[in-house]
Structure formats: structure tokens, C-alpha cells
Design an enzyme around this catalytic site. Structure first.
Site, PDB file in Angstrom:
ATOM      1  CG  HIS A  82      -2.164   0.762   1.076  1.00  0.00           C
ATOM      2  ND1 HIS A  82      -3.299   0.192   0.549  1.00  0.00           N
ATOM      3  CD2 HIS A  82      -2.487   2.036   1.350  1.00  0.00           C
ATOM      4  CE1 HIS A  82      -4.259   1.087   0.514  1.00  0.00           C
ATOM      5  NE2 HIS A  82      -3.793   2.230   0.991  1.00  0.00           N
ATOM      6  CG  ASP A 161     -10.732   3.027   5.050  1.00  0.00           C
ATOM      7  OD1 ASP A 161     -10.332   4.057   5.614  1.00  0.00           O
ATOM      8  OD2 ASP A 161     -10.349   2.682   3.923  1.00  0.00           O
ATOM      9  NE  ARG A 168      -8.648  10.562   6.343  1.00  0.00           N
ATOM     10  CZ  ARG A 168      -7.763   9.646   5.933  1.00  0.00           C
ATOM     11  NH1 ARG A 168      -8.127   8.400   5.723  1.00  0.00           N
ATOM     12  NH2 ARG A 168      -6.519   9.967   5.744  1.00  0.00           N
ATOM     13  CB  SER A 183      -7.387   4.836   6.419  1.00  0.00           C
ATOM     14  OG  SER A 183      -7.569   4.576   5.063  1.00  0.00           O
ATOM     15  CE  LYS A 187      -7.501   1.121   2.313  1.00  0.00           C
ATOM     16  NZ  LYS A 187      -7.932   2.447   2.752  1.00  0.00           N
TER      17      LYS A 187
HETATM   18  N1  URA Z   1      -4.313   5.331   1.665  1.00  0.00           N
HETATM   19  C1  URA Z   1      -5.359   4.888   2.403  1.00  0.00           C
HETATM   20  O1  URA Z   1      -5.892   3.820   2.130  1.00  0.00           O
HETATM   21  N2  URA Z   1      -5.797   5.629   3.405  1.00  0.00           N
HETATM   22  C2  URA Z   1      -5.238   6.808   3.736  1.00  0.00           C
HETATM   23  O2  URA Z   1      -5.684   7.443   4.675  1.00  0.00           O
HETATM   24  C3  URA Z   1      -4.144   7.273   2.973  1.00  0.00           C
HETATM   25  C4  URA Z   1      -3.703   6.519   1.925  1.00  0.00           C
END
Ligand code: URA
Length: 409
Positions: A82, A161, A168, A183, A187
Site C-alpha cells: 500500500h 473506512d 476525508r 485507514s 484494510k
Molecule cells: N491510503 C489509504 O488507504 N488511506 C489513507 O488514509 C491514505 C492513503
């Protein structure tokens, strides 16, 4: 309990209990707390932060808001990756095919654009027919068949999320360390991977503007990973300048394919570095052995074919990518060498062209964006094209080149 008291407590820098966090966040998910109240709480969190206990609790609430995938039915180590978000960051589209071509399973749960930074799901939606929302069975079957799948959160993984992320994005509350950590890590944990690689972007075009914040984010995410018994490796990479040449959804998919077909440069270098690390941790081999595998699948076109297989598997027609014909070239007003390119201003410009959202419901124009014709270190002469805008229509946009490119004479 009452939402106004909870917002006020955070405004006054007090710590929220699990019950209060659940009341506010789960209340938002099931419609009892409204957009403006949650926006206000998010802003208070952005400004006043969260304790470690609050952040760990929030991760837990996010995870438990939906299903947690059990990938133990799939043999082999599963590694997820990620990025905290950057300008022109299309690395997932490159490393997924590379790493899975090396025999490592990459189950990837991705998000949409956030703030000025792009998101993998939006990029993939620029491909006609591409299905970004997979059911659990579809996700698992695809991983078993081709070793790589990307899904959004709609398949009941971290639904909380998904709604908080969308809010956001349009309320100026993206750059908060506890919100980013909750967040991303929720995930990743719900997505079922054994090991997690996080690319923390740091610089003017990233949410983490300085090394101190990037290190704080790294520390909390690694500790969350440890708490859930998932090996988590966070690397910090530069986001003062955009990554690669292309910014904008279709344009970024095209550049990802170019890299898989052999284009060289810093985007390829970073993709190789991250892929090597993912293969190394998954297989428990040395860095040099992992690098050899990565180069082999890239150089022989195996990773490119994997990309095509992945797009087809998720229903996409790769020949459908559309790039706008409304082009405007931005010329240099100096002769010299490109010293830097302002990632943040390029990100803002790309969003204003229509590549990002200004409200939750706003549609994206996948065909718009920016191509950087000159990169840092390139020599330029007066009137050379520095960058090209791909616009919705052919109306000229007034651009002050100095806001985007710094050229040393
Ligand atoms: N990627 C995400 O999934 N969440 C965030 O808050 C920032 C980047």
C-alpha cells in the site's frame, strides 16, 4: 452519549474511549451521525491527534465494521502493498504483476483518490468494463488462478473506512497520522495478507510533508502490524516531485504498461526496489536473489503479460483507454536545467483538470491529466515544452510555469 459532546471532547484535546469512538464512527456508518458532525470530528482529530490507544481502537473498529478475509485456503505467503498516496503514483499497477509473476500472491485492497493524490481504484476504472468491486469468492478465486487481484472496499471489507475515506477526501482531513494509519492498516489486516509492505510517501506532494511525520507514521503502522501478528515493513520514499511522467487516471495506466514493457527511469527503479523487497520477505531469500527474479520477469515480458491477464480477468478492455485530444503545451521561459517539479501544484492542477474529486459525488474525467515532458536533471531551452495538459475542452488555461518547474540557468 451524544455526538456533540464527543466532538467537543476531541476539540478540547481529551482522549476518547472505545465506547465514544464506536458511537461516533459506527453511528456514521449506519446513518445516525451525519456528514457535518463526522467532518467536524475528523477535523478535530486532524488538529489535535489521537493517543496510541485511540488509534489502536480505531483500527479495531474499522476492521470489525466488515468481514475479515481468511486466505489460509490459498497456499503460499501472501504479501500486500500500500502507498500512503502521491502524485503520479501508479506503482501498484506495476508491482502487482511483477511480484505475482515471481510466484508471490498479491491480494490487494485499494482505495480511490484522496486529496490531491490519486487512487488505484480510480485508475483501474479508466479501463472500460474493469470490475473494481469483487465478492470474497471472486477475489479468492482470482488470486488462486493468477496470483493477483485488486478490489475496492465494497465487498464488505472495512466498509467504515470506505465512507470515512470518501468524507476525508472532500473535507481537508486527509493528512492525519492516526487517520491514515487506521485507514491503511485496517484494510491491510482485513484483506488477509500475511505480510504487508507500506510505501510511505514523504515530501511536498505527499500527506507526510517531513521526515519526522513520516517516521511517526512508520512507527505506528509497524506497531499495528505487530499487534495483529502481520509482518509490516514500511519504507519511506520521496514525493517532492511527481513519480514518473504521467499524472491522471488513463495516463497513469498507460505509463504503468510502458514500464512493464521496458521504459526506464526513476519509476521503474522504485518499482523494482519495492518488488524486490516484497519477493524477499515473501520467499525469505536474499535481496540479490529476489532482484534477479524481479528483473527476469520484467525483462522477459512475463510481468507485462500478467498485467494483461489481470485486466482481462477483472473484465477490463485494455484497448478502451481514452486520453483527451484537448492538448495544451506549457513552454519553458528559460534555458537551463530542471532543478525540481512541484508535486503538490502538479497534483492540484491535475485535480482541477477533472482527474480528482472536489465533492463526494463528483465524477472523475479519466481522460484528463498531465504529461511531464521534462524531468528533473533534463536540459531545457526557451520554448521547449515542459509539460502537456490533457483537458476536458479546448479552452486555454492560464499557467504560470514558475509555479510548477524550477529551472536553474
Ligand atoms: N491510503 C489509504 O488507504 N488511506 C489513507 O488514509 C491514505 C492513503
Amino acid at each position: 452519549m451524544n455526538i456533540i459532546e464527543i466532538i467537543t471532547k476531541k476539540k478540547n484535546k481529551e482522549e476518547l474511549s472505545r465506547e465514544e469512538l464506536e458511537y461516533a464512527f459506527l453511528g456514521y456508518l449506519n446513518g445516525k451521525v451525519c456528514d457535518y458532525q463526522m467532518s467536524s470530528l475528523l477535523m478535530a482529530i486532524c488538529l489535535n491527534g489521537m493517543s496510541d490507544d485511540e488509534t489502536f481502537t480505531l483500527v479495531d473498529i474499522f476492521i470489525k465494521s466488515g468481514d475479515v478475509l481468511d486466505l489460509s485456503c490459498i497456499d503460499g505467503v501472501k504479501v500486500d502493498k500500500h502507498s500512503t498516496g502521491g502524485i503520479g503514483d501508479k506503482i501498484t499497477l506495476i508491482i502487482g504483476p511483477i511480484v505475482s509473476s515471481c510466484g508471490v500472491i498479491v491480494p490487494k485492497m485499494s482505495g480511490r483518490g484522496l486529496g490531491y493524490t490519486g487512487g488505484t481504484i480510480d485508475k483501474l476504472e479508466s479501463i472500460d468494463g474493469f470490475k473494481v468491486s469483487l465478492t470474497e469468492d471472486e477475489f479468492i478465486n482470482q488470486i488462486k488462478d493468477i496470483g493477483f487481484a485488486v478490489t475496492s472496499q465494497t465487498s464488505n471489507l472495512c466498509p467504515l473506512d470506505k465512507v470515512i475515506y470518501a468524507l476525508r477526501d472532500v473535507t481537508g482531513t486527509t493528512d492525519s497520522i492516526p487517520l491514515i494509519a487506521s485507514s491503511i492498516m485496517s484494510k491491510k489486516i482485513a484483506g488477509g495478507a500475511d505480510k504487508i509492505f507500506i510505501d510511505i510517501k514523504c515530501g511536498i506532494g505527499a500527506m507526510m510533508k517531513n521526515m519526522e511525520d513520516a517516521l511517526e507514521l512508520k512507527n505506528i503502522m509497524e506497531r499495528i502490524g505487530e499487534h495483529y501478528n502481520r509482518e509490516t515493513i514500511c519504507e519511506i520514499s520521496d514525493m517532492n516531485i511527481p513519480l514518473g511522467n504521467n499524472i491522471g487516471n488513463s495516463l497513469e495506466v498507460i505509463e504503468a504498461m510502458d514500464i512493464l514493457k521496458g521504459k526506464t527511469g526513476s519509476l521503474r527503479d522504485l518499482s523494482i526496489k519495492i518488488s524486490t523487497e516484497m519477493v524477499r520477505i515473501a520467499k525469505g531469500i536474499s535481496e540479490s536473489d529476489a532482484l534477479k527474479e524481479v528483473l527476469m520477469v520484467l525483462d522477459r515480458g512475463i510481468a507485462y503479460n500478467k498485467f494483461l491477464e489481470f485486466v482481462k480477468y477483472q473484465g477490463g478492455d485494455i484497448n478502451s483507454l481514452k486520453v483527451s485530444n484537448n492538448i495544451q503545451e506549457i513552454k519553458s521561459n528559460k534555458t537551463g536545467i530542471v532543478k525540481s517539479i512541484n508535486a503538490l501544484n502538479i497534483g492540484k492542477l491535475s485535480c482541477s483538470l477533472g482527474a480528482g474529486r472536489e465533492s463526494k459525488e463528483a465524477p472523475i474525467d479519466y481522460s484528463v491529466g498531465i504529461v511531464l515532458n521534462k524531468l528533473v536533471g533534463d536540459e531545457v531551452s526557451i520554448n521547449d515544452t515542459l509539460f502537456t495538459l490533457y483537458k476536458k475542452d479546448n479552452k486555454d488555461i492560464d499557467i504560470n510555469v514558475d509555479d510548477y518547474y524550477q529551472i536553474n540557468c
